[in-house]
Design a protein around this motif. Structure first.
Motif, PDB file in Angstrom:
ATOM      1  N   UNK A  79       0.797  -1.210   0.000  1.00  0.00           N
ATOM      2  CA  UNK A  79       0.000   0.000   0.000  1.00  0.00           C
ATOM      3  C   UNK A  79       0.831   1.261   0.000  1.00  0.00           C
ATOM      4  N   UNK A  80       0.308   2.286  -0.669  1.00  0.00           N
ATOM      5  CA  UNK A  80       0.888   3.627  -0.634  1.00  0.00           C
ATOM      6  C   UNK A  80      -0.185   4.551  -0.069  1.00  0.00           C
ATOM      7  N   UNK A  81       0.110   5.155   1.074  1.00  0.00           N
ATOM      8  CA  UNK A  81      -0.844   6.009   1.773  1.00  0.00           C
ATOM      9  C   UNK A  81      -0.230   7.399   1.912  1.00  0.00           C
ATOM     10  N   UNK A  82      -0.938   8.426   1.435  1.00  0.00           N
ATOM     11  CA  UNK A  82      -0.451   9.806   1.535  1.00  0.00           C
ATOM     12  C   UNK A  82      -1.457  10.651   2.295  1.00  0.00           C
ATOM     13  N   UNK A  83      -0.954  11.636   3.016  1.00  0.00           N
ATOM     14  CA  UNK A  83      -1.828  12.446   3.862  1.00  0.00           C
ATOM     15  C   UNK A  83      -1.259  13.846   4.042  1.00  0.00           C
ATOM     16  N   UNK A  84      -2.097  14.873   3.796  1.00  0.00           N
ATOM     17  CA  UNK A  84      -1.707  16.244   4.081  1.00  0.00           C
ATOM     18  C   UNK A  84      -1.870  16.565   5.557  1.00  0.00           C
ATOM     19  N   UNK A  85      -1.261  17.674   6.011  1.00  0.00           N
ATOM     20  CA  UNK A  85      -1.345  18.020   7.434  1.00  0.00           C
ATOM     21  C   UNK A  85      -1.419  19.530   7.659  1.00  0.00           C
ATOM     22  N   UNK A  86      -1.822  20.270   6.638  1.00  0.00           N
ATOM     23  CA  UNK A  86      -1.908  21.730   6.788  1.00  0.00           C
ATOM     24  C   UNK A  86      -3.361  22.174   6.667  1.00  0.00           C
TER      25      UNK A  86
END
Length: 447
Positions: free
Chosen positions: A344-351
């Motif tokens: 799996x490739x999981x991406x997440x923003x945090x702004x």
């Protein structure tokens, strides 16, 4: 800042995420969605005398071929649509629709199941209807998602696009998103018109609402669809909803994303057959009615500063004081689902502050504006700890939900390409920062 200005900024956020501006920005200022959601297209109706329960999940019930439409305009590209048997959020047999678009350059050996982020409480907004030429407010999102599909088709991937929410628009019902996606793949490989077959390898791809379907499909595949599991090379997702109870607290009072609160209440009510209207005050019932058949385009930026407390009767100011709601929310917590057996490739923003969400509650923390980063990290770490070390996790510290979508898309395409090519999957296990507890919510007594 005025309410109208907030809404215009919020609409710009959504349309930027979809990589187009004019259509959605114009439509988002239109009147609320109609109070009923019906269809005159007989293709969506299963009316034979044989009950759906007599068919195995993934059985093709109807087939049609039509031109692929963009914003209601026919294109030369052909699409095959299938009505197929699947399973809804309550485990009941259901009929759903998926669309298969064949690559002009592909050899049918590889396909991507692309899960749309159409996020709607109106069945008319599903991607299959947009592809068939219907134009609705919420349907603008699957129309503009063509920008994600084009690179896949040009690189030789056939693309399968399920209506992940089913024909009743069960918004946020993750398990049903997963079964609809898995049975869509089954149907696509059983239909001779698609050119796909049991030897076709599949990747899963989706952002935001599409990531919900992607992750639930990956998590459910080993148990619900082992035949599909054997075809999967990996899943690529971004902007993921993990623990919805946390998300409701995170967006509480936000400028743009607070409209997700009533959408979740409506979606949970509908998906699991529970009546939550009795817990709402007069204003809450008004908002419920306004959004009952609306989409995320109706909701975003429309209720700046909205909180659960503003919608609920005073004795239900704590949502955990409603046992049926807690039970339903726990059913859609990915932290309680199984661990995917594929990379799996999981991406997440945090702004999230860039999109008007400033929440940083204890045990929840920050996010991208609508999704909680600590939850996503916790899920990735959980997968690493429970036997799947092939997890790549990227957190975009300076990007919000919108910006992270732009960064995620090319990275996801490259990552999936490597999986189809048989290259070893990278791992960030051991390097992912700690996250939140994903334990089920506990009911509380009313204050």
């Amino acid at each position: 800042m005025s309410k109208a200005a907030v809404r215009l900024i919020a609409v710009a956020v959504v349309t930027a995420a979809a990589m187009t501006a004019a259509p959605a920005a114009t439509a988002a200022q239109s009147a609320p969605a109609a109070a009923t959601a019906t269809t005159s297209d007989p293709f969506y109706t299963y009316g034979d005398s044989t009950p759906l329960s007599a068919f195995a999940p993934g059985t093709v019930l109807k087939t049609r071929t039509l031109q692929y439409h963009l914003l209601g305009i026919s294109t030369p590209l052909k699409a095959v649509q299938l009505l197929y048997r699947t399973t809804d959020a309550q485990g009941r047999p259901a009929a759903n629709v998926t669309t298969v678009v064949r690559s002009p350059t592909g050899d049918r050996s590889k396909a991507v199941s692309y899960q749309s982020f159409y996020d709607s409480l109106n069945p008319e907004d599903g991607p299959s209807r947009a592809i068939a030429g219907d134009v609705t407010l919420g349907g603008l999102i699957p129309n503009v998602e063509a920008v994600f599909l084009a690179p896949l088709l040009t690189q030789g991937y056939d693309v399968v696009i399920p209506d992940t929410e089913g024909q009743q628009a069960h918004f946020a019902a993750g398990p049903e998103y997963g079964t609809n996606t898995l049975d869509s793949i089954r149907a696509a490989t059983k239909s001779p018109q698609t050119g796909l077959n049991s030897a076709t390898a599949f990747g899963l791809m989706g952002y935001s609402g599409g990531s919900v379907a992607t992750n639930w499909a990956a998590a459910l595949a080993p148990s619900y669809a082992p035949d599909v599991q054997r075809k999967l090379v990996g899943y690529a997702e971004g902007g993921l909803l993990v623990d919805p109870a946390h998300n409701l607290k995170y967006v509480d009072g936000s400028l743009a994303w607070s409209g997700v609160i009533p959408m979740a209440v409506i979606g949970v009510s509908r998906s699991y057959g529970i009546d939550l209207k009795s817990y709402l005050n007069g204003y809450g019932l008004e908002v419920y009615k306004e959004l009952e058949h609306g989409s995320i385009v109706d909701a975003i930026g429309r209720y700046p500063g909205l909180t659960w407390k503003k919608m609920a009767k005073s004795q239900y100011a704590d949502p955990n004081s409603i046992p049926t709601f807690v039970e339903a929310m726990n059913k859609i917590n990915l932290g309680s689902a199984g661990t995917p057996a594929i990379p799996g490739f999981i991406a997440q923003g945090d702004a999230g502050f860039l999109e008007g969400t400033f929440g940083n509650h204890r045990g929840i923390g920050t996010g991208d504006g609508v999704m909680v980063s600590g939850d996503v990290r916790a899920l990735a770490r959980q997968y690493c700890a429970t036997g799947n070390s092939a997890v790549k996790y990227s957190q975009y510290e300076l990007l919000s939900h919108t910006g992270a979508a732009v960064a995620w898309a090319p990275a996801a395409l490259g990552w999936l390409g490597d999986r189809f090519a048989g290259r070893p999957a990278p791992s960030d296990c051991g390097r992912i920062a700690p996250g939140n507890s994903l334990a089920p919510e506990e009911p509380t007594s009313r204050s």
